[in-house]
Design an enzyme around this catalytic site. Structure first.
Site, PDB file in Angstrom:
ATOM      1  CB  SER A  15      -0.870   0.022   1.301  1.00 46.08           C
ATOM      2  OG  SER A  15      -1.808  -1.049   1.168  1.00 46.08           O
ATOM      3  CD  GLU A  35       5.983  -7.728  -4.090  1.00 49.43           C
ATOM      4  OE1 GLU A  35       6.162  -8.676  -3.622  1.00 49.43           O
ATOM      5  OE2 GLU A  35       5.998  -6.309  -3.327  1.00 49.43           O
ATOM      6  CB  CYS A  43      -3.433  -4.677   3.097  1.00 49.27           C
ATOM      7  SG  CYS A  43      -5.334  -4.027   3.299  1.00 49.27           S
ATOM      8  CB  CYS A  48      -6.992  -5.676   5.646  1.00 48.18           C
ATOM      9  SG  CYS A  48      -5.373  -4.979   5.905  1.00 48.18           S
ATOM     10  CE  LYS A  51      -8.673  -8.858   8.857  1.00 48.11           C
ATOM     11  NZ  LYS A  51      -7.924  -8.013   9.707  1.00 48.11           N
ATOM     12  CB  ALA A 115      14.940  -5.094  -5.273  1.00 50.66           C
ATOM     13  CE1 TYR A 179      -5.105  -7.100  12.728  1.00 49.82           C
ATOM     14  CE2 TYR A 179      -3.516  -5.984  14.546  1.00 49.82           C
ATOM     15  CZ  TYR A 179      -3.796  -6.243  13.018  1.00 49.82           C
ATOM     16  OH  TYR A 179      -2.774  -5.778  12.277  1.00 49.82           O
ATOM     17  CD  GLU A 183      -9.389  -9.038  12.627  1.00 45.00           C
ATOM     18  OE1 GLU A 183      -9.661  -7.889  12.635  1.00 45.00           O
ATOM     19  OE2 GLU A 183      -8.329  -9.531  11.940  1.00 45.00           O
ATOM     20  N   GLY A 263       1.844 -11.896  16.465  1.00 47.25           N
ATOM     21  CA  GLY A 263       2.212 -10.685  16.026  1.00 47.25           C
ATOM     22  C   GLY A 263       3.078 -10.798  14.714  1.00 47.25           C
ATOM     23  CG  ASP A 304       2.813  -3.027   8.536  1.00 41.81           C
ATOM     24  OD1 ASP A 304       2.218  -2.064   8.624  1.00 41.81           O
ATOM     25  OD2 ASP A 304       2.193  -4.046   8.330  1.00 41.81           O
ATOM     26  CB  ALA A 342     -12.477  -1.710  12.615  1.00 39.53           C
ATOM     27  CD  GLU A 442     -31.410   5.814  19.886  1.00 36.43           C
ATOM     28  OE1 GLU A 442     -32.188   6.962  20.318  1.00 36.43           O
ATOM     29  OE2 GLU A 442     -32.085   4.998  19.223  1.00 36.43           O
TER      30      GLU A 442
END
Length: 458
Positions: A15, A35, A43, A48, A51, A115, A179, A183, A263, A304, A342, A442
């Protein structure tokens, strides 16, 4: 004619790297991206996005159960793991293609190889056995899953492999309680697996607000997920019946898959950083300044791999700021305060700002507003799952310091709350906002009296 092959060479097409590459190119720079796997980064490819697709799939079983309370009669539902994985893979292929097209549309050269930096302005392309030069080099290689070094560790999978299982495991042991671990615990449980979570700490989801942590623990166990704190894997053994998990608390658990989710660490190994003289932290994070510049002129890092805030939107913002600063003459830094986020557990979490523990340290006097209730949808369903909303306020100036929600669509709420809190909203601003009825949200504007007051020196 430039003395360099490229104005910017990016290592890693995730990203942050992609955003910086595209923007720098639009500002007139000659840009290439190397790459070694797929374009899109963790992600999009194995994080993300896939998932969240699996989270959606896992929620249907719960929805089928709840629908009976509203008069629906659903025949015995069945689930096809291979179909989900196939559809998920097709979507990831589509997104990978879009990322490639967007780079090409912006005249960014894509080089599909690993690379390695071999000098302050030189990059070795290992798959092509050649070296290129660049005025600026950006490292955007993301992170990698941590491994647990115990006997039988080769029997475990990580969040890289979990997306490519050929069959749905009937019994899953999840090691860790961050998380990612939680998840996937909820995903597998929703898809019909028997799930056990092992965590060496006192309570799940370290770093989040304490009320959120304890309530999520309660709700996950009510759904049927087994959580063992103060326990971790001691040894794994392959048997005819699956994988035997022996724990430090002398438990024995049989599993078909063991997911290690303890982690992630910066993906900085093997990049030639030592050769170039780039400074890194003890955990492998690349050290950068406020403009994401390393100690070596013309070498930068975002995302990251710098281990600052490991979230996709943050990496994107860092990449954009870098392009603005060095290719558009517009010095730009990233503001890391009050980042909304989130957690797609079941129930879901949305959070922005300080936890109560953080606020107690930073502020003298606090007002805490806390509501725990059953959402309207759960009443007819006969579902006793609770929703939690918590607002933390500086009692001296009425400013909202943090907001934490556990329950349906809380991630969506946190995005909008992030705007208000970023703007410096006060509790009076919340109170002056008309409620939208009937909604769960509310509650955020109808909590008038604090449930607790914290006064230092009182």
């Amino acid at each position: 004619m430039s003395e360099f092959d490229y104005d910017l060479f990016v290592i890693g097409a995730g990203s942050g790297g992609v955003r910086c590459a595209r923007m720098a190119s639009t500002y007139g720079a000659k840009v290439a991206v190397a790459e070694e796997y797929r374009v899109g980064g963790t992600c999009v490819i194995r994080g993300c996005v896939p998932k969240k697709l699996m989270v959606y799939a896992s929620k249907f079983a719960h929805d089928f159960e709840d629908s009976a309370g509203f008069g629906w009669s659903v025949d015995e539902p069945s689930f096809d793991w291979s179909k989900l994985i196939s559809r998920k893979d097709a979507e990831i292929d589509r997104l990978n293609g879009l990322y490639i097209k967007n780079l090409e549309r912006n005249n960014v050269e894509i080089i599909q190889t690993r690379a390695e930096i071999v000098g302050p302005n030189s990059v070795r392309l290992l798959g092509e056995n050649r070296t290129v030069s660049a005025r600026h080099i950006l490292i955007a290689t993301g992170g990698v899953p941590n491994e647990l070094h115990v006997p039988g560790k080769e029997l475990m999978i990580t969040s890289n492999e979990v997306f490519h299982l050929e069959e749905k495991p009937d019994r899953v042991v999840v090691v860790g309680a961050g998380y990612i671990a939680l998840e996937f615990a909820c995903i597998f449980h929703g898809l019909g697996s028997e799930v056990t979570v092992l965590y060496r700490g006192d309570e799940i989801l370290r770093g989040f607000d304490e009320d959120i942590r304890t309530t999520l623990h309660e709700e996950m166990e009510k759904r049927g997920i087994t959580i063992h704190c103060h326990d971790e894997v001691d040894e794994l053994t392959k048997t005819d019946d699956g994988i035997r998990v022996k724990t430090t608390a002398e438990r024995e658990i049989m599993a078909d898959q063991v997911l290690c989710a303890i982690g992630r660490s910066p993906n900085s190994n093997g990049l030639g950083l030592e050769t170039a003289g780039v400074e890194i932290s003890a955990n492998g994070a690349i050290k950068v300044d406020e403009h994401n510049r390393t100690n070596v002129d013309h070498i930068f890092a975002v995302g990251d791999v710098i281990d600052r805030v490991t979230l996709t939107p943050v990496a994107i913002r860092e990449g954009a700021a870098l392009a603005e600063t060095f290719f558009n003459g517009n010095p730009t830094t990233v503001d890391y305060e009050n980042i909304a986020t989130a957690v797609f557990t079941q129930p879901e979490i949305g959070t922005v700002g300080m936890t109560e523990a953080e606020a107690r340290v930073a502020h003298e006097n606090l007002d805490i507003y806390l509501a725990k209730f059953r959402p309207m949808k759960n009443t007819l369903a006969g579902n006793d799952e609770k929703m939690l909303m918590k607002v933390i306020v500086d009692a001296d100036n009425d400013k909202v310091l943090g907001c934490h929600i556990l329950g349906p669509d809380s991630g969506e709420m946190s995005q909008l709350l992030g705007i208000a809190i970023k703007m410096g909203a006060t509790k009076a601003d919340f109170d002056a906002t008309m409620a939208v009825h009937p909604t769960a949200a509310e509650e955020l504007v109808t909590m008038k009296e604090p449930t607790s007051r914290i006064r230092k020196g009182a």
